[in-house]
Design a protein around this motif. Sequence first.
Motif, PDB file in Angstrom:
ATOM      1  N   LEU A 201      43.841 -74.554 -98.641  1.00  0.00           N
ATOM      2  CA  LEU A 201      42.458 -74.369 -99.090  1.00  0.00           C
ATOM      3  C   LEU A 201      41.780 -73.255 -98.303  1.00  0.00           C
ATOM      4  CD1 LEU A 201      41.264 -78.081 -99.550  1.00  0.00           C
ATOM      5  CD2 LEU A 201      42.195 -76.499-101.254  1.00  0.00           C
ATOM      6  N   HIS A 202      42.145 -73.103 -97.026  1.00  0.00           N
ATOM      7  CA  HIS A 202      41.608 -71.996 -96.224  1.00  0.00           C
ATOM      8  C   HIS A 202      41.965 -70.661 -96.875  1.00  0.00           C
ATOM      9  CE1 HIS A 202      40.469 -74.410 -92.725  1.00  0.00           C
ATOM     10  NE2 HIS A 202      41.660 -74.968 -92.715  1.00  0.00           N
ATOM     11  N   ALA A 203      43.241 -70.484 -97.187  1.00  0.00           N
ATOM     12  CA  ALA A 203      43.701 -69.217 -97.760  1.00  0.00           C
ATOM     13  C   ALA A 203      43.051 -68.949 -99.112  1.00  0.00           C
ATOM     14  CB  ALA A 203      45.224 -69.232 -97.894  1.00  0.00           C
ATOM     15  N   GLN A 204      42.924 -69.965 -99.931  1.00  0.00           N
ATOM     16  CA  GLN A 204      42.335 -69.803-101.253  1.00  0.00           C
ATOM     17  C   GLN A 204      40.869 -69.369-101.157  1.00  0.00           C
ATOM     18  OE1 GLN A 204      43.061 -73.597-103.148  1.00  0.00           O
ATOM     19  NE2 GLN A 204      45.274 -73.425-102.848  1.00  0.00           N
ATOM     20  N   ALA A 205      40.122 -70.012-100.252  1.00  0.00           N
ATOM     21  CA  ALA A 205      38.700 -69.680-100.105  1.00  0.00           C
ATOM     22  C   ALA A 205      38.524 -68.280 -99.516  1.00  0.00           C
ATOM     23  CB  ALA A 205      38.010 -70.719 -99.232  1.00  0.00           C
ATOM     24  N   ARG A 206      39.371 -67.910 -98.563  1.00  0.00           N
ATOM     25  CA  ARG A 206      39.255 -66.587 -97.937  1.00  0.00           C
ATOM     26  C   ARG A 206      39.605 -65.479 -98.925  1.00  0.00           C
ATOM     27  NH1 ARG A 206      41.971 -68.668 -92.157  1.00  0.00           N
ATOM     28  NH2 ARG A 206      40.354 -70.254 -91.861  1.00  0.00           N
ATOM     29  N   LEU A 207      40.528 -65.770 -99.840  1.00  0.00           N
ATOM     30  CA  LEU A 207      40.852 -64.783-100.868  1.00  0.00           C
ATOM     31  C   LEU A 207      39.676 -64.595-101.816  1.00  0.00           C
ATOM     32  CD1 LEU A 207      43.040 -62.887-101.939  1.00  0.00           C
ATOM     33  CD2 LEU A 207      43.838 -64.756-103.408  1.00  0.00           C
ATOM     34  N   VAL A 208      38.955 -65.669-102.107  1.00  0.00           N
ATOM     35  CA  VAL A 208      37.749 -65.560-102.949  1.00  0.00           C
ATOM     36  C   VAL A 208      36.721 -64.655-102.265  1.00  0.00           C
ATOM     37  CG1 VAL A 208      35.774 -66.827-103.888  1.00  0.00           C
ATOM     38  CG2 VAL A 208      38.077 -67.767-104.125  1.00  0.00           C
ATOM     39  N   GLY A 209      36.528 -64.843-100.955  1.00  0.00           N
ATOM     40  CA  GLY A 209      35.593 -63.991-100.225  1.00  0.00           C
ATOM     41  C   GLY A 209      36.003 -62.532-100.274  1.00  0.00           C
ATOM     42  N   TYR A 210      37.278 -62.260-100.126  1.00  0.00           N
ATOM     43  CA  TYR A 210      37.836 -60.904-100.217  1.00  0.00           C
ATOM     44  C   TYR A 210      37.534 -60.293-101.587  1.00  0.00           C
ATOM     45  CZ  TYR A 210      41.794 -57.561-100.846  1.00  0.00           C
ATOM     46  OH  TYR A 210      42.579 -56.469-101.128  1.00  0.00           O
ATOM     47  N   GLN A 211      37.813 -61.058-102.642  1.00  0.00           N
ATOM     48  CA  GLN A 211      37.616 -60.555-104.006  1.00  0.00           C
ATOM     49  C   GLN A 211      36.132 -60.326-104.308  1.00  0.00           C
ATOM     50  OE1 GLN A 211      39.683 -63.852-105.860  1.00  0.00           O
ATOM     51  NE2 GLN A 211      41.446 -62.583-106.364  1.00  0.00           N
ATOM     52  N   GLN A 212      35.282 -61.217-103.821  1.00  0.00           N
ATOM     53  CA  GLN A 212      33.844 -61.079-104.088  1.00  0.00           C
ATOM     54  C   GLN A 212      33.289 -59.787-103.519  1.00  0.00           C
ATOM     55  OE1 GLN A 212      31.806 -64.581-102.650  1.00  0.00           O
ATOM     56  NE2 GLN A 212      32.301 -65.801-104.462  1.00  0.00           N
ATOM     57  N   MET A 254      44.617 -63.338 -92.582  1.00  0.00           N
ATOM     58  CA  MET A 254      43.861 -64.583 -92.679  1.00  0.00           C
ATOM     59  C   MET A 254      43.975 -65.489 -91.460  1.00  0.00           C
ATOM     60  SD  MET A 254      43.844 -65.725 -96.645  1.00  0.00           S
ATOM     61  CE  MET A 254      43.214 -64.626 -97.921  1.00  0.00           C
ATOM     62  N   ASN A 255      44.700 -65.039 -90.444  1.00  0.00           N
ATOM     63  CA  ASN A 255      44.555 -65.640 -89.118  1.00  0.00           C
ATOM     64  C   ASN A 255      44.918 -64.619 -88.050  1.00  0.00           C
ATOM     65  OD1 ASN A 255      47.356 -65.700 -88.846  1.00  0.00           O
ATOM     66  ND2 ASN A 255      47.492 -67.891 -88.477  1.00  0.00           N
ATOM     67  N   ASP A 256      44.557 -64.899 -86.816  1.00  0.00           N
ATOM     68  CA  ASP A 256      44.762 -63.942 -85.727  1.00  0.00           C
ATOM     69  C   ASP A 256      46.229 -63.810 -85.352  1.00  0.00           C
ATOM     70  OD1 ASP A 256      42.010 -63.645 -85.650  1.00  0.00           O
ATOM     71  OD2 ASP A 256      41.732 -65.079 -84.014  1.00  0.00           O
ATOM     72  N   LEU A 257      47.007 -64.873 -85.575  1.00  0.00           N
ATOM     73  CA  LEU A 257      48.420 -64.831 -85.228  1.00  0.00           C
ATOM     74  C   LEU A 257      49.165 -63.828 -86.109  1.00  0.00           C
ATOM     75  CD1 LEU A 257      50.167 -66.238 -83.131  1.00  0.00           C
ATOM     76  CD2 LEU A 257      50.758 -67.952 -84.844  1.00  0.00           C
ATOM     77  N   MET A 258      48.890 -63.835 -87.404  1.00  0.00           N
ATOM     78  CA  MET A 258      49.517 -62.860 -88.306  1.00  0.00           C
ATOM     79  C   MET A 258      49.066 -61.453 -87.961  1.00  0.00           C
ATOM     80  SD  MET A 258      49.750 -64.764 -92.042  1.00  0.00           S
ATOM     81  CE  MET A 258      47.974 -64.902 -92.283  1.00  0.00           C
ATOM     82  N   ALA A 259      47.814 -61.307 -87.510  1.00  0.00           N
ATOM     83  CA  ALA A 259      47.337 -59.985 -87.098  1.00  0.00           C
ATOM     84  C   ALA A 259      48.180 -59.452 -85.944  1.00  0.00           C
ATOM     85  CB  ALA A 259      45.864 -60.066 -86.694  1.00  0.00           C
ATOM     86  N   GLY A 260      48.631 -60.357 -85.068  1.00  0.00           N
ATOM     87  CA  GLY A 260      49.508 -59.936 -83.975  1.00  0.00           C
ATOM     88  C   GLY A 260      50.795 -59.336 -84.508  1.00  0.00           C
ATOM     89  N   GLY A 261      51.330 -59.887 -85.608  1.00  0.00           N
ATOM     90  CA  GLY A 261      52.528 -59.329 -86.232  1.00  0.00           C
ATOM     91  C   GLY A 261      52.274 -57.945 -86.807  1.00  0.00           C
ATOM     92  N   VAL A 262      51.064 -57.729 -87.333  1.00  0.00           N
ATOM     93  CA  VAL A 262      50.698 -56.396 -87.835  1.00  0.00           C
ATOM     94  C   VAL A 262      50.668 -55.404 -86.683  1.00  0.00           C
ATOM     95  CG1 VAL A 262      48.923 -55.027 -88.990  1.00  0.00           C
ATOM     96  CG2 VAL A 262      49.400 -57.359 -89.776  1.00  0.00           C
TER      97      VAL A 262
END
Length: 347
Positions: A201-212, A254-262
């Motif tokens: 649900l976190h990912a789904q809501a954050r994607l809505v914010g991105y699209q908006q 969508m989280n700081d841990l994945m940002a570390g991978g970037v």
Amino acid sequence: MATIKELAKSCGVSVATVSNILNNKPGASDKTRKLVLDMAEKLNYTPNIVAKNLKMQKTRSIGVIAEDMTIFSIPDIIDGITDYCQEQDYQILLTNLRLFKKYNDTYYNREDYFDLVRLEIKKLMEKQVEGIIYVAAHERIIRCIPDTLPIPAIMAYGYSKSDKIPSIVVDDVHGAAKILEYMVSNGHKRIGVITGKPDSLHAQARLVGYQQVLFENGILYDPSLVMEGDWTRISGYRGASQLLEKGVTAIFCMNDLMAGGVYDRVDELGLKAGIDVSIAGYDGRELSGYYRPPLTTVSLPLHDIGHKASELMIDLINGTGIEAGSENVCYVGCELQVRKSVKDITL
């Protein structure tokens, strides 16, 4: 430590007289009142608050059931619960289910642990708690609290989907929108995104914010710039490889841990995070401040979720109204943390 009976005997008066005086009720003479109060101080008498509360059917205690205290989100939520309870002279009785330790995140989509939850609720009610707050490790729909519970209950960081059990959750749509608005204001239009797991649900809501935000700024939504991650650092690394090939100027994770991978992949390619490619995260984890450069992110309002849960709980206990939406859900806002990982390309 003297009892009320011993205090009454020392003063030569009845227990009822002592009780009335200690509770500042009328009926005793000034002389008797002074005698009892002086003797109470001399004998170091302390009222038995537990017995008094039980007699009044008030223990001023709230049961808190945590899914797993090792998950980063839960301690801050419980700190917020404790903070407000201490202000209101309530105590909490804490139960740690240790679900993540037992099952990892596989329990998120299971219900076989609900019997364990209900057993812990029963134990807490036997201790005369006046309400139950259930603290989830990850937002999702959780129907583990019976609607027939005779005391108030609240779901913190999860959705009860019950009109009898309020839910306190993160406003992820607006949290993600804050990140995207900041990126767009810095001139970025080709913004890639690395999501969490698709059933989150976190990912789904954050994607809505991105699209908006893209829509509001006249930027065409491009599904090819949305990479599915799984909250891990390695998925951020993989997503970065694909997005950089598509010529993005910025990546929202969508989280700081994945940002570390970037960051890992950008560095591997000989590029500079925050210069050659802008990066933003989500969650406000402590580690995000140690990336180089420090990561622009959104902090989760975990303490505020706990604080709000306590406020609503004590309101319910006192029989007053609650501030919830039509679905009995209270959304708590996030805070943008601007650091050095997003470059202004309008200059």
